[in-house]
Scaffold this motif. Structure first.
Motif, PDB file in Angstrom:
ATOM      1  N   ALA A  40       1.034  -1.444  -0.393  1.00  0.00           N
ATOM      2  CA  ALA A  40      -0.095  -0.269   0.242  1.00  0.00           C
ATOM      3  C   ALA A  40       1.315   1.112  -0.364  1.00  0.00           C
ATOM      4  CB  ALA A  40      -0.996   0.367   1.105  1.00  0.00           C
ATOM      5  N   SER A  41       1.612   1.487   0.376  1.00  0.00           N
ATOM      6  CA  SER A  41       3.005   1.929   0.173  1.00  0.00           C
ATOM      7  C   SER A  41       1.990   3.162   1.307  1.00  0.00           C
ATOM      8  CB  SER A  41       3.596   2.640  -1.177  1.00  0.00           C
ATOM      9  OG  SER A  41       4.418   3.790  -0.704  1.00  0.00           O
ATOM     10  N   SER A  42       1.959   5.085   0.638  1.00  0.00           N
ATOM     11  CA  SER A  42       2.676   5.301   1.672  1.00  0.00           C
ATOM     12  C   SER A  42       0.210   6.085   1.756  1.00  0.00           C
ATOM     13  CB  SER A  42       2.309   6.733   1.485  1.00  0.00           C
ATOM     14  OG  SER A  42       2.700   7.146  -0.248  1.00  0.00           O
ATOM     15  N   GLY A  43      -0.243   4.977   0.511  1.00  0.00           N
ATOM     16  CA  GLY A  43      -1.633   4.723   0.888  1.00  0.00           C
ATOM     17  C   GLY A  43      -2.514   5.227  -0.418  1.00  0.00           C
ATOM     18  N   GLU A  44      -2.190   6.199  -1.333  1.00  0.00           N
ATOM     19  CA  GLU A  44      -2.723   6.133  -2.731  1.00  0.00           C
ATOM     20  C   GLU A  44      -3.444   5.121  -2.617  1.00  0.00           C
ATOM     21  OE1 GLU A  44      -0.034   7.167  -0.908  1.00  0.00           O
ATOM     22  OE2 GLU A  44       1.026   8.809  -1.810  1.00  0.00           O
ATOM     23  N   GLU A  45      -2.698   4.544  -2.940  1.00  0.00           N
ATOM     24  CA  GLU A  45      -4.061   3.576  -3.599  1.00  0.00           C
ATOM     25  C   GLU A  45      -5.214   2.845  -3.264  1.00  0.00           C
ATOM     26  OE1 GLU A  45      -1.619  -0.241  -5.806  1.00  0.00           O
ATOM     27  OE2 GLU A  45      -2.407  -0.591  -3.827  1.00  0.00           O
ATOM     28  N   ALA A  46      -5.491   2.547  -1.564  1.00  0.00           N
ATOM     29  CA  ALA A  46      -5.983   2.382  -0.932  1.00  0.00           C
ATOM     30  C   ALA A  46      -7.603   3.182  -1.006  1.00  0.00           C
ATOM     31  CB  ALA A  46      -5.863   1.748   0.260  1.00  0.00           C
ATOM     32  N   TRP A  47      -7.148   4.689  -0.698  1.00  0.00           N
ATOM     33  CA  TRP A  47      -8.140   5.793  -0.816  1.00  0.00           C
ATOM     34  C   TRP A  47      -8.252   5.937  -2.154  1.00  0.00           C
ATOM     35  CZ3 TRP A  47      -8.348   6.269   4.099  1.00  0.00           C
ATOM     36  CH2 TRP A  47      -7.589   6.244   4.829  1.00  0.00           C
TER      37      TRP A  47
ATOM     38  N   TYR B  64     -18.473  -2.580   1.288  1.00  0.00           N
ATOM     39  CA  TYR B  64     -16.833  -2.932   0.356  1.00  0.00           C
ATOM     40  C   TYR B  64     -16.303  -2.387   1.710  1.00  0.00           C
ATOM     41  CZ  TYR B  64     -15.865   2.019   0.160  1.00  0.00           C
ATOM     42  OH  TYR B  64     -15.439   3.263   0.799  1.00  0.00           O
ATOM     43  N   ALA B  65     -15.039  -3.238   1.997  1.00  0.00           N
ATOM     44  CA  ALA B  65     -13.750  -2.608   2.981  1.00  0.00           C
ATOM     45  C   ALA B  65     -12.717  -2.723   2.539  1.00  0.00           C
ATOM     46  CB  ALA B  65     -14.126  -3.872   3.872  1.00  0.00           C
ATOM     47  N   ILE B  66     -11.920  -2.249   2.915  1.00  0.00           N
ATOM     48  CA  ILE B  66      -9.824  -2.101   2.291  1.00  0.00           C
ATOM     49  C   ILE B  66      -9.066  -2.347   3.460  1.00  0.00           C
ATOM     50  CG2 ILE B  66      -8.683  -0.739   0.850  1.00  0.00           C
ATOM     51  CD1 ILE B  66     -11.224   0.303  -0.204  1.00  0.00           C
ATOM     52  N   VAL B  67      -8.314  -2.885   3.029  1.00  0.00           N
ATOM     53  CA  VAL B  67      -7.228  -3.078   3.808  1.00  0.00           C
ATOM     54  C   VAL B  67      -6.119  -2.979   3.011  1.00  0.00           C
ATOM     55  CG1 VAL B  67      -6.117  -4.869   5.009  1.00  0.00           C
ATOM     56  CG2 VAL B  67      -8.618  -4.936   4.523  1.00  0.00           C
ATOM     57  N   GLY B  68      -5.594  -1.924   3.133  1.00  0.00           N
ATOM     58  CA  GLY B  68      -3.899  -1.450   3.016  1.00  0.00           C
ATOM     59  C   GLY B  68      -3.130  -2.709   3.967  1.00  0.00           C
ATOM     60  N   THR B  69      -1.797  -3.605   3.277  1.00  0.00           N
ATOM     61  CA  THR B  69      -1.216  -3.446   4.077  1.00  0.00           C
ATOM     62  C   THR B  69       0.869  -3.374   3.280  1.00  0.00           C
ATOM     63  OG1 THR B  69      -0.382  -5.702   2.732  1.00  0.00           O
ATOM     64  CG2 THR B  69      -2.102  -5.447   4.478  1.00  0.00           C
ATOM     65  N   ASP B  70       1.738  -3.538   4.748  1.00  0.00           N
ATOM     66  CA  ASP B  70       2.822  -2.849   3.804  1.00  0.00           C
ATOM     67  C   ASP B  70       3.927  -3.013   4.505  1.00  0.00           C
ATOM     68  OD1 ASP B  70       3.568  -1.361   1.261  1.00  0.00           O
ATOM     69  OD2 ASP B  70       5.186  -0.910   2.898  1.00  0.00           O
ATOM     70  N   ILE B  71       5.024  -3.944   4.050  1.00  0.00           N
ATOM     71  CA  ILE B  71       6.183  -4.094   5.043  1.00  0.00           C
ATOM     72  C   ILE B  71       6.889  -2.947   5.962  1.00  0.00           C
ATOM     73  CG2 ILE B  71       7.682  -3.587   3.638  1.00  0.00           C
ATOM     74  CD1 ILE B  71       9.260  -6.427   4.425  1.00  0.00           C
ATOM     75  N   SER B  72       6.709  -1.474   5.280  1.00  0.00           N
ATOM     76  CA  SER B  72       7.588  -0.700   5.903  1.00  0.00           C
ATOM     77  C   SER B  72       6.582   0.270   7.361  1.00  0.00           C
ATOM     78  CB  SER B  72       8.104   1.045   5.236  1.00  0.00           C
ATOM     79  OG  SER B  72       8.218   1.842   5.641  1.00  0.00           O
ATOM     80  N   ASP B  73       7.240  -0.246   8.462  1.00  0.00           N
ATOM     81  CA  ASP B  73       5.917   1.118   9.661  1.00  0.00           C
ATOM     82  C   ASP B  73       5.819   2.332   9.369  1.00  0.00           C
ATOM     83  OD1 ASP B  73       4.959  -1.401  11.152  1.00  0.00           O
ATOM     84  OD2 ASP B  73       7.282  -1.183  12.044  1.00  0.00           O
ATOM     85  N   GLY B  74       6.791   2.811   8.924  1.00  0.00           N
ATOM     86  CA  GLY B  74       7.271   4.671   8.671  1.00  0.00           C
ATOM     87  C   GLY B  74       5.967   4.505   7.564  1.00  0.00           C
ATOM     88  N   ILE B  75       6.620   4.083   6.301  1.00  0.00           N
ATOM     89  CA  ILE B  75       4.958   4.477   5.368  1.00  0.00           C
ATOM     90  C   ILE B  75       4.100   4.006   5.381  1.00  0.00           C
ATOM     91  CG2 ILE B  75       4.859   2.167   4.061  1.00  0.00           C
ATOM     92  CD1 ILE B  75       5.750   5.851   2.570  1.00  0.00           C
ATOM     93  N   LEU B  76       3.596   2.638   6.461  1.00  0.00           N
ATOM     94  CA  LEU B  76       2.234   2.670   6.565  1.00  0.00           C
ATOM     95  C   LEU B  76       1.878   3.908   7.976  1.00  0.00           C
ATOM     96  CD1 LEU B  76       1.909  -0.913   7.703  1.00  0.00           C
ATOM     97  CD2 LEU B  76       0.680   0.236   6.207  1.00  0.00           C
TER      98      LEU B  76
END
Ligand SMILES: C[S@@+](CC[C@H](N)C(=O)[O-])C[C@H]1O[C@@H](n2cnc3c(N)ncnc32)[C@H](O)[C@@H]1O
Length: 280
Positions: free
Chosen positions: A113-120, A138-150
């Protein structure tokens, strides 16, 4: 010691190995200048003499691994990246899916998801669809490995290039779904109610993130080698409902790496059931 002196090949290789171990990202000598640049500031901030000492810190300090992951991941993204995909989702996918699944909530996974633009972006699309089809859920889950970017993703505050793109290409959506928050442009409550972000490494089994109808796995496979891509795709497939749709990035293709997905259109695949595969 001068941090800018040549770094020994063995230390470089050990750093590439750390990147692979913690993120699955495959790096080699061609990426050294980039990796060196990203780590340099961190090493200086820690007041370490050189890259070899940083390897020791990584081995002994779990907190440092979190910062390391933030540094070595590339987080470039934008709202409605690759417009053709969003046209497909709005004009083909959502109408077809909603007609075939009355009363069932659509579950979407923005899997890097990176900084979330795709999920939003997906949430805006779904809200627009819901305005015309009030029964749609609907419901959307965004995930990423980087805590900072999340943290940026769930913060939902945007400026700079990201915001400029949305302002230029989708001014009505910006007006409708964002608000001014002390000078920053922030995602409004309607979207926030539908999107959750959490940490997930794509190399881990997706045990407790749920089953999804639509997965956006875009611009992340390119960072993995072929074996890595295979394991990530097998994991992602496990988290998909039967007939689920998977979308990859513009320079990605499943043709050499994944069984269990049928090609639908460029960048768009459908999960095939194993029984069906065996029959084929
Ligand atoms: C270039 S961004 C892609 C963002 C968005 N999907 C898009 O297409 O615009 C790649 C993201 O993948 C994430 N990433 C890299 N390795 C990962 C892994 N092993 N598990 C989960 N996310 C990972 C990075 O942290 C980064 O935010």
């Amino acid at each position: 010691m001068d941090i800018d002196q040549d770094v020994e090949p063995a230390v470089r290789r050990a750093l590439f190995e750390q990147v692979r171990r913690h993120t699955g990202i495959a790096m080699n000598e061609r990426k050294w200048t980039m990796l060196k640049g990203r780590l340099r500031r961190r090493i200086m901030a820690l007041e370490l003499p050189d890259y070899r000492d940083y390897l020791q810190v990584l081995d002994t300090n779990a907190d440092e691994v979190r910062d390391f992951i933030d540094l070595v991941t590339t987080n470039e993204t934008s709202f409605f990246r690759t417009p053709r995909i969003w046209e497909y989702l709005a004009n083909e996918y959502l109408p077809r899916w909603a007609a075939a699944h009355p009363g069932v909530p659509l579950r979407v996974w923005s899997a890097a998801a990176s900084s979330g633009e795709e999920a939003w972006s997906m949430a805006m699309l779904c809200e627009e669809f819901r305005a015309r089809h009030p029964a749609f859920r609907y419901a959307i889950v965004g995930t990423d490995i980087s805590d900072g970017i999340l943290a940026s993703a769930s913060g939902g505050r945007y400026n700079g290039r990201s915001m400029e793109g949305l302002r230029q290409n989708h001014p009505a959506l910006l007006q409708k779904y964002f608000r001014n928050e002390g000078g920053a442009i922030a995602v409004g409550d309607a979207l926030r109610a539908q999107v959750a972000f959490r940490r997930h490494n794509l190399y881990d089994l997706p045990r407790d993130i749920g089953a999804f109808d639509l997965v956006l796995l875009r611009n992340v496979l390119i960072y993995f080698d072929v074996d890595g891509q295979r394991s990530v795709l097998a994991n992602v497939r496990r988290a998909m409902r039967p007939e689920g749709v998977l979308i990859v990035g513009e320079s990605e293709s499943l043709s050499r790496v994944a069984g269990g997905f049928a090609f639908e259109q460029p960048l768009i695949y459908r999960k095939e059931e194993r029984d069906h595969e065996q029959l084929a």
